[in-house]
Design a protein around this motif. Structure first.
Motif, PDB file in Angstrom:
ATOM      1  N   GLY A  59      46.098  -3.910   2.997  1.00 12.00           N
ATOM      2  CA  GLY A  59      47.148  -4.315   2.057  1.00 12.00           C
ATOM      3  C   GLY A  59      47.758  -5.642   2.444  1.00 12.00           C
ATOM      4  N   GLN A  60      47.919  -5.849   3.734  1.00  9.29           N
ATOM      5  CA  GLN A  60      48.428  -7.126   4.236  1.00  9.29           C
ATOM      6  C   GLN A  60      47.446  -8.248   3.918  1.00  9.29           C
ATOM      7  OE1 GLN A  60      49.675  -6.820   8.319  1.00  9.29           O
ATOM      8  NE2 GLN A  60      49.388  -8.997   8.710  1.00  9.29           N
ATOM      9  N   TYR A  61      46.157  -7.988   4.120  1.00 13.68           N
ATOM     10  CA  TYR A  61      45.129  -8.983   3.821  1.00 13.68           C
ATOM     11  C   TYR A  61      45.111  -9.319   2.328  1.00 13.68           C
ATOM     12  CZ  TYR A  61      40.511 -11.271   3.994  1.00 13.68           C
ATOM     13  OH  TYR A  61      39.475 -12.157   3.903  1.00 13.68           O
ATOM     14  N   ALA A  62      45.303  -8.311   1.479  1.00 13.42           N
ATOM     15  CA  ALA A  62      45.307  -8.532   0.035  1.00 13.42           C
ATOM     16  C   ALA A  62      46.393  -9.520  -0.363  1.00 13.42           C
ATOM     17  CB  ALA A  62      45.502  -7.203  -0.700  1.00 13.42           C
ATOM     18  N   PHE A  63      47.571  -9.378   0.233  1.00 14.86           N
ATOM     19  CA  PHE A  63      48.651 -10.310  -0.097  1.00 14.86           C
ATOM     20  C   PHE A  63      48.306 -11.716   0.374  1.00 14.86           C
ATOM     21  CE2 PHE A  63      52.766 -12.371   0.932  1.00 14.86           C
ATOM     22  CZ  PHE A  63      53.247 -12.475  -0.365  1.00 14.86           C
ATOM     23  N   GLY A  64      47.717 -11.841   1.559  1.00 16.07           N
ATOM     24  CA  GLY A  64      47.306 -13.153   2.031  1.00 16.07           C
ATOM     25  C   GLY A  64      46.279 -13.795   1.116  1.00 16.07           C
ATOM     26  N   LEU A  65      45.319 -13.004   0.670  1.00 15.46           N
ATOM     27  CA  LEU A  65      44.318 -13.525  -0.265  1.00 15.46           C
ATOM     28  C   LEU A  65      44.973 -14.022  -1.544  1.00 15.46           C
ATOM     29  CD1 LEU A  65      41.628 -10.742   0.223  1.00 15.46           C
ATOM     30  CD2 LEU A  65      41.242 -13.178   0.661  1.00 15.46           C
ATOM     31  N   GLU A 111      48.131 -15.091  -2.012  1.00 22.11           N
ATOM     32  CA  GLU A 111      48.915 -16.307  -1.794  1.00 22.11           C
ATOM     33  C   GLU A 111      48.017 -17.521  -1.589  1.00 22.11           C
ATOM     34  OE1 GLU A 111      52.575 -16.850  -1.800  1.00 22.11           O
ATOM     35  OE2 GLU A 111      51.943 -15.219  -3.115  1.00 22.11           O
ATOM     36  N   ALA A 112      46.804 -17.305  -1.060  1.00 25.01           N
ATOM     37  CA  ALA A 112      45.864 -18.404  -0.863  1.00 25.01           C
ATOM     38  C   ALA A 112      45.059 -18.706  -2.127  1.00 25.01           C
ATOM     39  CB  ALA A 112      44.922 -18.081   0.296  1.00 25.01           C
ATOM     40  N   GLY A 113      45.288 -17.952  -3.197  1.00 27.27           N
ATOM     41  CA  GLY A 113      44.641 -18.231  -4.470  1.00 27.27           C
ATOM     42  C   GLY A 113      43.364 -17.472  -4.724  1.00 27.27           C
ATOM     43  N   ASN A 114      42.992 -16.557  -3.819  1.00 28.58           N
ATOM     44  CA  ASN A 114      41.770 -15.764  -3.998  1.00 28.58           C
ATOM     45  C   ASN A 114      42.111 -14.485  -4.767  1.00 28.58           C
ATOM     46  OD1 ASN A 114      41.662 -16.791  -0.749  1.00 28.58           O
ATOM     47  ND2 ASN A 114      40.089 -17.532  -2.133  1.00 28.58           N
ATOM     48  N   LEU A 115      42.401 -14.636  -6.066  1.00 32.58           N
ATOM     49  CA  LEU A 115      42.999 -13.534  -6.813  1.00 32.58           C
ATOM     50  C   LEU A 115      42.058 -12.352  -7.011  1.00 32.58           C
ATOM     51  CD1 LEU A 115      45.071 -15.453  -9.525  1.00 32.58           C
ATOM     52  CD2 LEU A 115      45.765 -14.686  -7.250  1.00 32.58           C
ATOM     53  N   ALA A 116      40.800 -12.616  -7.355  1.00 29.78           N
ATOM     54  CA  ALA A 116      39.876 -11.509  -7.607  1.00 29.78           C
ATOM     55  C   ALA A 116      39.655 -10.687  -6.340  1.00 29.78           C
ATOM     56  CB  ALA A 116      38.551 -12.040  -8.133  1.00 29.78           C
ATOM     57  N   GLN A 117      39.438 -11.361  -5.224  1.00 28.86           N
ATOM     58  CA  GLN A 117      39.238 -10.651  -3.971  1.00 28.86           C
ATOM     59  C   GLN A 117      40.506  -9.926  -3.547  1.00 28.86           C
ATOM     60  OE1 GLN A 117      37.983 -13.126  -0.700  1.00 28.86           O
ATOM     61  NE2 GLN A 117      37.515 -11.397   0.644  1.00 28.86           N
ATOM     62  N   ALA A 118      41.653 -10.549  -3.790  1.00 27.34           N
ATOM     63  CA  ALA A 118      42.928  -9.929  -3.445  1.00 27.34           C
ATOM     64  C   ALA A 118      43.115  -8.619  -4.195  1.00 27.34           C
ATOM     65  CB  ALA A 118      44.079 -10.879  -3.752  1.00 27.34           C
ATOM     66  N   GLU A 119      42.786  -8.617  -5.480  1.00 27.21           N
ATOM     67  CA  GLU A 119      42.936  -7.389  -6.257  1.00 27.21           C
ATOM     68  C   GLU A 119      41.995  -6.310  -5.755  1.00 27.21           C
ATOM     69  OE1 GLU A 119      43.026  -5.807 -10.884  1.00 27.21           O
ATOM     70  OE2 GLU A 119      42.617  -7.925 -10.468  1.00 27.21           O
TER      71      GLU A 119
END
Length: 443
Positions: A164-170, A172-180
């Motif tokens: 979940g922490q990694y998802a938020f980092g993704l 904020e860095a603009g990697n939206l699809a991977q973050a989701e």
């Protein structure tokens, strides 16, 4: 020597390590009282130096000043026992001291040093994560987790939280699809991971999927609405969705139910959300009444803290919304003194962008819209330095657009709204853009 759930040695009794494991879980889960748990454990076991150090770091990351008595006492207690500690525990203490001295960047570097040798140090990982968030270091929020994720056992009780922490980092860095994708995987592991809910909520906000966001937060609300520390913030995300889809009128009754009762608790994130939400509602044309007065009164108790520019921005929002000229001037005077006499990373950020942002908010309340433009336009691509998320800093973009409209500068308003509609094509953005385009003075 006992070991924590991640297999790392900890100086102290078995009971202290049990308390540490519980505090780490609650810290990642945004629930319980990790500070209280660690304080009690350290009181019962003076050799538990990491407990005192973690208390200091948690308090600092929750907005306490470095010279606050609970912080300095915890650091002193840890220092008294550190001679019996490990090198990892010494680095944790050094990081807490750095943060207390205003050297947040140095603190993050020290936590990263720990993670190179101990990639499953849950405290170092989360402390660094929160610090990067406060600094606006979006790529570091992502990469600090990416560097250690392969070392984590997927069967570890905290693994889902790390995802979940990694998802938020993704995000904020603009990697939206991977973050989701990562955020939803974290929720499959633990539906009550409110930070993973928060990460997916950010993805839906930044990809302008507000209607999906409303459904998502309503569907997951049984898992987050009663959370002690993040419930107001996840509700804030729901309110922002509602504003952007033209349902702002639904927000105030919910604000009174979910946010207003929390103001007196003086939890900084709740104060941030309260001020930011009322400001957004007024930008959307709603009258919020006397709600400003109570949030301004609470925020102004922190006018001399200057822990983060991000906090000073929200003090300015609250005092301006309350039309409290005395509070505004007290904040500006204190901020100027801090820039002149203070030290540390936040002082430099305050000098570079913070003072201009606070002054612009005050000018907005005075309807001096040209001054708002003069202050904000030159630094708009440096706002990231104040920290917070992209979604939170969007308030400044909206304020600049409102100032352009208020100043009758339709050319600037048209340009800003064209830019905004290209990457945030919300109903509200498109309606404002159409209104400006239909104006004769927009050409």
């Amino acid at each position: 020597m006992s070991h924590d759930l991640q297999g790392l040695p900890v100086t102290g009794s078995a009971a202290s390590v049990t308390a540490l494991n519980a505090a780490i879980h609650d810290y990642y889960a945004w629930k319980g009282d990790p500070v209280g748990v660690l304080q009690q454990a350290a009181q019962d076991d003076p050799s538990f130096n990491l407990g005192n150090t973690a208390v200091a770091s948690l308090l600092l990351l929750n907005g306490a000043r470095g010279d606050a008595l609970p912080v300095s006492s915890a650091i002193a207690a840890a220092q008294a026992q550190i001679g019996h500690g490990t090198r990892r525990e010494q680095l944790h203490l050094d990081a807490a001291k750095a943060w207390a001295a205003g050297e947040s960047i140095r603190a993050a570097e020290l936590w990263e040093d720990i993670l190179l040798d101990h990639p499953t140090d849950a405290l170092a990982l989360r402390f660094a994560h929160d610090t990067y968030f406060y600094l606006g270091h979006s790529n570091s929020i992502r990469d600090s987790v990416a560097r250690v994720l392969p070392a984590w056992d997927t069967a570890n009780a905290n693994y889902g939280f790390v995802l979940g922490q990694y998802a938020f980092g993704l995000e904020e860095a603009g990697n939206l699809a991977q973050a989701e994708e990562v955020g939803r995987r974290a929720l499959e592991i633990n539906p009550e991971d409110t930070w993973a809910v928060h990460a997916v909520a950010h993805v839906l906000e930044m990809s302008s999927r507000q209607e999906e966001g409303i459904v998502f937060l309503n569907d997951t609300s049984p898992h987050w609405k009663n959370g002690r520390w993040l419930a107001v913030h996840n509700w804030w995300h729901l309110a922002v969705y509602l504003i952007e889809v033209g349902r702002a009128a639904e927000v105030l009754p919910r604000y009174d139910e979910f946010v207003r009762p929390k103001i007196k608790d003086d939890f900084i994130l709740d104060l941030v959300d309260a001020a930011a939400l009322l400001w957004r509602l007024e930008l959307a044309g709603l009258y919020v009444g006397d709600r400003w007065q109570e949030i301004a009164a609470q925020w102004l108790t922190h006018a001399d803290d200057h822990v983060l520019v991000f906090n000073d921005l929200h003090i300015a929002l609250a005092s301006t919304g309350a039309r409290d000229a005395t509070g505004q001037q007290a904040l500006l005077k204190s901020l100027n003194h801090y820039i002149t006499e203070g030290s540390g990373d936040n002082r430099e950020i305050s000098q570079d962008v913070g003072r201009q942002i606070v002054a612009a908010i005050v000018a907005f309340g005075q309807k001096n819209f040209q001054r708002v433009i003069d202050l904000l336009w030159p630094i708009r691509y440096k706002w990231i330095r104040i920290g917070g998320s992209h979604a939170q800093r969007d308030l400044l973009s909206q304020t600049l657009i409102a100032a352009a409209l208020g100043a009758g500068n339709n050319k600037l308003a048209k340009a800003l709204l064209a830019e905004r509609s290209a990457w945030r094509p919300t109903q509200r953005s498109k309606q404002l853009f159409s209104k400006v385009l239909s104006s004769r003075s927009a050409n």
